[in-house]
Design a protein around this motif. Structure first.
Motif, PDB file in Angstrom:
ATOM      1  N   THR A  94       0.833  -1.188   0.000  1.00 16.82           N
ATOM      2  CA  THR A  94       0.000   0.000   0.000  1.00 16.82           C
ATOM      3  C   THR A  94       0.869   1.239   0.000  1.00 16.82           C
ATOM      4  O   THR A  94       2.004   1.209   0.481  1.00 16.82           O
ATOM      5  N   LEU A  95       0.293   2.313  -0.537  1.00 19.79           N
ATOM      6  CA  LEU A  95       0.981   3.585  -0.594  1.00 19.79           C
ATOM      7  C   LEU A  95       0.549   4.424   0.596  1.00 19.79           C
ATOM      8  O   LEU A  95      -0.638   4.549   0.877  1.00 19.79           O
ATOM      9  N   VAL A  96       1.505   4.986   1.291  1.00 19.00           N
ATOM     10  CA  VAL A  96       1.187   5.798   2.458  1.00 19.00           C
ATOM     11  C   VAL A  96       0.383   7.025   2.047  1.00 19.00           C
ATOM     12  O   VAL A  96       0.682   7.658   1.035  1.00 19.00           O
ATOM     13  N   THR A  98      -2.858   7.262   1.151  1.00 15.92           N
ATOM     14  CA  THR A  98      -3.901   7.115   0.132  1.00 15.92           C
ATOM     15  C   THR A  98      -5.193   6.573   0.705  1.00 15.92           C
ATOM     16  O   THR A  98      -6.117   6.282  -0.029  1.00 15.92           O
ATOM     17  N   GLY A  99      -5.285   6.395   2.009  1.00 13.44           N
ATOM     18  CA  GLY A  99      -6.475   5.800   2.597  1.00 13.44           C
ATOM     19  C   GLY A  99      -6.234   4.378   3.049  1.00 13.44           C
ATOM     20  O   GLY A  99      -7.007   3.841   3.845  1.00 13.44           O
ATOM     21  N   GLY A 100      -5.187   3.770   2.565  1.00 15.66           N
ATOM     22  CA  GLY A 100      -4.755   2.505   3.138  1.00 15.66           C
ATOM     23  C   GLY A 100      -5.243   1.245   2.475  1.00 15.66           C
ATOM     24  O   GLY A 100      -5.016   0.168   3.008  1.00 15.66           O
ATOM     25  N   GLU A 101      -5.934   1.350   1.308  1.00 17.79           N
ATOM     26  CA  GLU A 101      -6.327   0.083   0.692  1.00 17.79           C
ATOM     27  C   GLU A 101      -5.082  -0.655   0.225  1.00 17.79           C
ATOM     28  O   GLU A 101      -4.148  -0.053  -0.298  1.00 17.79           O
ATOM     29  N   GLN A 102      -5.097  -1.959   0.466  1.00 18.91           N
ATOM     30  CA  GLN A 102      -3.948  -2.778   0.135  1.00 18.91           C
ATOM     31  C   GLN A 102      -4.207  -3.514  -1.173  1.00 18.91           C
ATOM     32  O   GLN A 102      -5.324  -3.904  -1.473  1.00 18.91           O
TER      33      GLN A 102
END
Lengths: 113, 114
Positions: A94-96, A98-102
């Protein structure tokens, strides 16, 4: 599209063997995760990494270790495989911020005999 | 600590009927909520998320979910189910102030019959 790949779809190992599961993501994500999936238990977090050379234990780290030498690659190591580690292993990134969707790889089904 | 409960192991529904998959959660801070779907022999695919704002969230493949703070629920819905919606569905939560660790529910298998 984000792509997360895992080195093997199916793997059969013997008890006591050292097992390496590799995961690669192509979107420059900082965070990477290893889960195991067992029927009725959902996904349980084994280890995660916030960045290169950083690692933290998840909920079930016993019997596992990890390595993250490069940002795109996160390896899960079973030091001495046991039959109770037979499971589906899923890697995610996941990208830090961005809301955390993996984003998940296709999984590796490991059988330890 | 954060946790998620999916009270139904399996949901059966006829094609064309509404589909609901239930999820309740527990977190200390503000919840970030997610739904994922897993087709056979595949990894998890992201469907939708709630971070803030409108309680009704729309996602992929015609799915939507409703955030209910008072009932600590985030049920997944689809107005008209398709046979191709048959899959394993996971709800997940994270504490908005506590990093990117997700906690997943045990999963609900959806079977849509023709």
């Amino acid at each position: 599209d984000v792509k997360v790949t895992q080195s093997s779809r199916y793997l059969v190992k013997r008890t006591g063997e050292k097992v390496f599961l590799e995961c690669v993501q192509d979107m420059d994500h900082e965070n990477m995760f290893w889960y195991r999936q067992d029927p009725g238990l959902g996904l349980r977090l084994i280890y995660f990494s916030y960045d290169v050379k950083m690692k933290e234990k998840g909920d079930i780290p016993e019997g596992y270790s990890v390595s993250r030498e490069k940002k795109e690659r996160f390896s899960l190591i079973l030091e001495s495989a046991s039959t109770n580690q037979t499971s589906m292993y899923l890697c995610a990134s996941t990208l830090v911020g961005t809301g955390g969707e993996q984003y998940f790889g296709p999984g590796t089904r490991l059988t330890v005999t | 600590a954060q946790s998620v409960a999916q009270p139904e192991d399996q949901v059966n529904v006829a094609e064309g009927n509404p589909l609901t998959v239930k999820c309740t959660y527990s977190v200390s801070g503000n919840p970030y909520l997610f739904w994922y779907v897993q087709y056979p022999n595949r990894g998890l695919q992201f469907l939708l998320k709630y971070i803030t704002g409108d309680n009704l969230v729309k996602g992929s493949y015609g799915f939507e979910a409703e955030f209910n703070k008072s009932q600590t629920s985030f049920h997944l819905k689809k107005p008209s189910a398709l046979v191709s919606d048959s899959a394993l569905y996971f709800c997940a939560v994270r504490d908005g102030a506590a990093g990117n660790k997700l906690t997943f529910g045990g999963g609900t298998r959806v079977l849509v019959k023709p």
